[in-house]
Design a protein around this motif. Sequence first.
Motif, mmCIF file in Angstrom:
data_model
loop_
_atom_site.group_PDB
_atom_site.id
_atom_site.type_symbol
_atom_site.label_atom_id
_atom_site.label_comp_id
_atom_site.label_asym_id
_atom_site.label_seq_id
_atom_site.Cartn_x
_atom_site.Cartn_y
_atom_site.Cartn_z
ATOM 1 N N CYS A 17 0.475 -2.965 -6.771
ATOM 2 C CA CYS A 17 0.736 -1.651 -7.351
ATOM 3 C C CYS A 17 0.734 -1.718 -8.882
ATOM 4 N N ASP A 43 1.456 4.270 -5.317
ATOM 5 C CA ASP A 43 0.354 4.224 -6.266
ATOM 6 C C ASP A 43 0.776 3.628 -7.603
ATOM 7 N N ASP A 51 0.807 -1.225 0.000
ATOM 8 C CA ASP A 51 0.000 0.000 0.000
ATOM 9 C C ASP A 51 0.840 1.274 0.000
#
Length: 331
Positions: A268, A165, A162
């Motif tokens: 990702c 991005d 996480d």
Amino acid sequence: MVQMGKYELSNDCLSLIKLEEGFVQEMKTNVEPFLKSHCTDGLYTSHDGKTLHYLYYDIENPKAVVMLVHGFSEFAEKYNEMVYYLLKNGYCVYLPEHRGHGDSTREVEDLSKVYVKSFDDYIDDLKVFYEEFIKPIDLQKILFGHSMGGGISLMMLEIYPDYFDKAVLSSPMVKIQMSNYPEQIAKKLIKAKVVFGQGEHYVYGQKPFSGVPNIERSSCKSPARYEYTFGLRCDDELHQTCSATFSWADAAISASDFIKENADKIKCNTLFLYAGREHLVEPEETRKFCERINCKSEFFENAKHEIYNSDEEDRVKFYTMMFEFMEGKSL
């Protein structure tokens, strides 16, 4: 503007990307002063008390933040050209130097050697860096990693899915090449050297920085870019790190195993850019890895390991695809 796909490189970036004759002078006269005017030089304390170095390049109203993870034996200033393009395209950049590289803490006295006990140290260093500098920024977070830095980036994406991005990986170290020995024999020889207390010794064939240029044995196809980077090495002894130790090689093998075993943990949005004329990593292993995860990829058949330092056509294609992906355009 020159267009490829749906992204257009600006004329000032394109002119430098295409430049060969006069490139070194342009970097010294215009690019370096520009970078200096946007640069903050800093230190941070890592998980085990080591003092590590980083550069931060800021611009007004950035669209996203890029954490650039450099490769084996590299140093922050080697990415001057790339950082220039990132700034010109609206990105602020954090560029931490790994332990044992550049101005960061060394664990062996010989400045030519790359030594680490485990890639976990690199990961833990970057975790501290991310939490302190990247996480608080309320912008899209993009990870760029080259070579060993690409392998470290893959580990980061697997362990901390996480954090980022998007990620762009240039010739990532999914698996290192194992010289002329059969793979299993090479692994056992390297492990034995570490077990018997020779982890700080040079790997077979490795040696101290010589100060003698040799573009043919390098990862670079652009003579001007090779000249520029080699000059940066010669000007600063902390930039002369160049050779693997047995401990680093053993750690890299373990890291490669981890990367391949945990591919399914990557969430990702990732772009892989990898080369055909390799002598450091295995492009076929990169291809197989890309097939296992949901990612975009491009194979540069005639490029050497540093695709962004390849010939003009591949340089233009590399940066076009990189920014096209980062901007969210269709590839």
